[in-house]
Structures are given as structure tokens and as C-alpha cells.
Design a protein around this motif. Structure first.
Motif, short mmCIF file in Angstrom:
data_model
loop_
_atom_site.label_atom_id
_atom_site.label_comp_id
_atom_site.label_asym_id
_atom_site.label_seq_id
_atom_site.Cartn_x
_atom_site.Cartn_y
_atom_site.Cartn_z
N LYS A 1 49.86 36.24 42.95
CA LYS A 1 48.89 35.13 42.85
C LYS A 1 48.00 35.30 41.62
N TYR A 2 47.65 36.53 41.30
CA TYR A 2 46.91 36.78 40.07
C TYR A 2 47.73 36.28 38.88
N ASP A 3 49.01 36.62 38.88
CA ASP A 3 49.88 36.20 37.77
C ASP A 3 49.95 34.68 37.66
N ALA A 4 49.99 34.01 38.81
CA ALA A 4 50.06 32.55 38.79
C ALA A 4 48.79 31.95 38.19
N VAL A 5 47.65 32.56 38.49
CA VAL A 5 46.37 32.07 37.95
C VAL A 5 46.26 32.37 36.46
N LEU A 6 46.62 33.58 36.07
CA LEU A 6 46.43 34.00 34.68
C LEU A 6 47.52 33.49 33.75
N ASN A 7 48.70 33.22 34.31
CA ASN A 7 49.80 32.60 33.56
C ASN A 7 50.07 33.32 32.24
N ASN A 8 50.24 34.64 32.34
CA ASN A 8 50.48 35.47 31.16
C ASN A 8 51.96 35.83 31.15
N GLU A 9 52.74 35.10 30.40
CA GLU A 9 54.21 35.09 30.52
C GLU A 9 54.88 36.45 30.43
N LYS A 10 54.44 37.30 29.52
CA LYS A 10 55.15 38.57 29.30
C LYS A 10 54.65 39.72 30.16
N TYR A 11 53.53 39.52 30.85
CA TYR A 11 52.91 40.61 31.60
C TYR A 11 52.80 40.29 33.08
N GLU A 12 52.71 41.35 33.89
CA GLU A 12 52.47 41.18 35.32
C GLU A 12 51.32 42.08 35.75
N THR A 13 50.59 41.64 36.76
CA THR A 13 49.40 42.34 37.22
C THR A 13 49.76 43.56 38.07
N LEU A 14 49.04 44.66 37.83
CA LEU A 14 49.19 45.87 38.64
C LEU A 14 48.00 46.05 39.58
N PHE A 15 46.79 45.95 39.04
CA PHE A 15 45.58 46.16 39.82
C PHE A 15 44.41 45.57 39.04
N ALA A 16 43.23 45.63 39.64
CA ALA A 16 42.04 45.10 38.98
C ALA A 16 40.86 46.04 39.23
N VAL A 17 39.84 45.91 38.40
CA VAL A 17 38.62 46.70 38.57
C VAL A 17 37.42 45.77 38.46
N ALA A 18 36.60 45.77 39.50
CA ALA A 18 35.33 45.04 39.45
C ALA A 18 34.28 45.96 38.86
N ILE A 19 33.42 45.43 38.00
CA ILE A 19 32.34 46.23 37.44
C ILE A 19 31.04 45.44 37.55
N GLY A 20 29.96 46.17 37.66
CA GLY A 20 28.66 45.50 37.78
C GLY A 20 27.59 46.50 38.16
N GLU A 21 26.66 46.04 38.99
CA GLU A 21 25.55 46.87 39.44
C GLU A 21 25.55 46.92 40.96
N ARG A 22 25.53 48.12 41.50
CA ARG A 22 25.57 48.29 42.95
C ARG A 22 24.38 47.62 43.64
N ASP A 23 24.62 47.13 44.83
CA ASP A 23 23.52 46.70 45.70
C ASP A 23 22.86 47.97 46.23
N GLU A 24 21.55 48.03 46.17
CA GLU A 24 20.86 49.25 46.59
C GLU A 24 21.08 49.57 48.06
N ALA A 25 21.54 48.56 48.82
CA ALA A 25 21.80 48.80 50.24
C ALA A 25 23.25 49.19 50.51
N ASP A 26 24.05 49.31 49.46
CA ASP A 26 25.46 49.67 49.63
C ASP A 26 25.56 51.03 50.32
N THR A 27 26.13 51.05 51.50
CA THR A 27 26.17 52.29 52.29
C THR A 27 27.21 53.29 51.81
N ASN A 28 28.03 52.90 50.82
CA ASN A 28 29.05 53.82 50.34
C ASN A 28 28.55 54.73 49.23
N GLN A 29 27.34 54.48 48.72
CA GLN A 29 26.86 55.32 47.63
C GLN A 29 26.53 56.73 48.13
N PRO A 30 26.65 57.72 47.24
CA PRO A 30 26.55 59.12 47.64
C PRO A 30 25.29 59.50 48.41
#
Length: 200
Positions: free
Chosen positions: A154-183
Motif C-alpha cells: 500500500k505504501y508503494d501504491a501511494v508513493l508510485n515509485n516505479e523502480k523501488y519497493e518499500t521495506l520499512f519506515a521510520v517516524a521522527i519527531g519529539e516524544r510526548d513527555e507522557a510516553d511510557t516507553n521512555q527509559p
């Protein structure tokens, strides 16, 4: 803070602050860092798509991200890692560009493995760049979430990049201070170093 301390502090973010935006300067630096990622024989069979928060594409990709939908929507940027689909395109890319010795390595040690073996080898190179990105983010104080929990087709269908295919993705940004997964809430758990690091 040295790099070791930064790695102790980094973690996989589960919840982002929607108002936390990564600066254009940092995005430009991450793009250059990815472009400098190492790969076997300098093969570089990859494509990196940076999707910013103002793009309708980001919303479409979020819908193809299973339980990661909220992370995609609330992060500052989404980086999609893709690999060349066809070995033939890769062979065209390296001919006349890489040194003869590198091309011969591919022909003698990778190509004999057949199409499945070649594709596996190409994907391994893209995963090397993931490690570089996550380390760079830690060094720059940028929070991140590597995600295989997406629908690549579905990523490939959205991005329509003929020669490449999607493997994975990485979200980047700023953590929510309430995120319970932080160390500070959920201390890192790793195997004892003595079990996985051996001197011979």
C-alpha cells in the motif's frame, strides 16, 4: 553528553508530541547522512523518501500503517526506506560507476545466488542505512520509531515509485513527555554484555 550516553537515552518512541517539529536544518543533515551510509561494495541500492507533516501523502501512509497509524500522524516526518526491485536495474546502476573489482565481486559472489539471493543482499544494504539513521537521530537529539509494522504494498501504491519497493519506515519527531516507553518510565532491557560481546 557523549555518544554512549545518548544511546542509553534513545528508545523507540510510542507516542509523539504533534507540536514537536524537526527543523529544516536537521532534516537536511539527516538526508546527507543517509546519503553517506555505508553499503557493501558501495552498492547503494536504496531510495529514501522524506514525508513531511504538511503532506496529504503522510495521511495516506498512516492508513497503511496498522497500529503505527498514530505515530505516523503525530510525528514530524516519516522516512520511507525503499530498495531497487529488479536486479537488472541494480546491475545497470553499478556498471561504469563502481570500480571493476566491486562489479566483479557482485558478479562472482552475489549474482550466482540467483534472484532471491540478490534481492536479499540488496535489502541487507538498506538495513545498514537504518542503523546509521537511528544513531544520527540519537546524536542529534531527535526521537525515532523504526517500523516494519506497515503495509509495504500500500505504501508503494501511494508513493508510485516505479523502480523501488518499500521495506520499512521510520517516524521522527519529539516524544510526548507522557510516553511510557521512555527509559525513565521503562528502563532499557538488554542481554548482559558478557553474553553477546566476546573477545577472541
Amino acid at each position: 553528553m557523549n555518544f554512549l550516553d545518548k544511546m542509553k537515552n534513545r528508545y523507540t518512541v510510542k507516542k509523539y508530541n504533534p507540536q514537536g517539529k524537526i527543523s529544516e536544518e536537521h532534516i537536511a543533515a539527516l538526508q546527507q547522512i543517509l546519503n553517506l551510509s555505508p553499503s557493501s561494495i558501495n552498492s547503494q541500492p536504496w531510495n529514501f523518501i522524506f514525508v513531511n507533516d504538511h503532506s496529504k501523502v503522510k495521511n495516506q501512509l498512516a492508513e497503511a500503517s496498522f497500529w503505527n497509524k498514530e505515530k505516523v500522524l503525530e510525528s514530524s516526518h516519516l522516512i520511507v526506506f525503499q530498495v531497487l526491485k529488479n536486479p537488472e536495474d541494480f546491475e545497470k546502476q553499478i556498471e561504469g560507476v563502481l570500480p571493476e573489482g566491486s562489479v566483479n565481486y557482485y558478479k562472482n559472489f552475489v549474482k550466482p545466488k540467483g534472484e532471491d539471493g540478490i534481492k536479499s543482499w540488496l535489502k541487507h544494504q538498506v538495513y545498514l542505512s537504518l542503523g546509521v539513521l537511528l544513531s544520527a537521530c540519537a546524536d542529534m537529539g531527535i526521537d525515532s520509531t523504526p517500523m516494519e509494522g506497515i503495509e509495504p504494498e500500500k505504501y508503494d501504491a501511494v508513493l508510485n515509485n516505479e523502480k523501488y519497493e518499500t521495506l520499512f519506515a521510520v517516524a521522527i519527531g519529539e516524544r510526548d513527555e507522557a510516553d511510557t516507553n521512555q527509559p525513565k518510565f521503562n528502563p532499557k532491557k538488554r542481554l548482559n554484555a558478557e553474553k553477546v560481546i566476546v573477545e577472541a
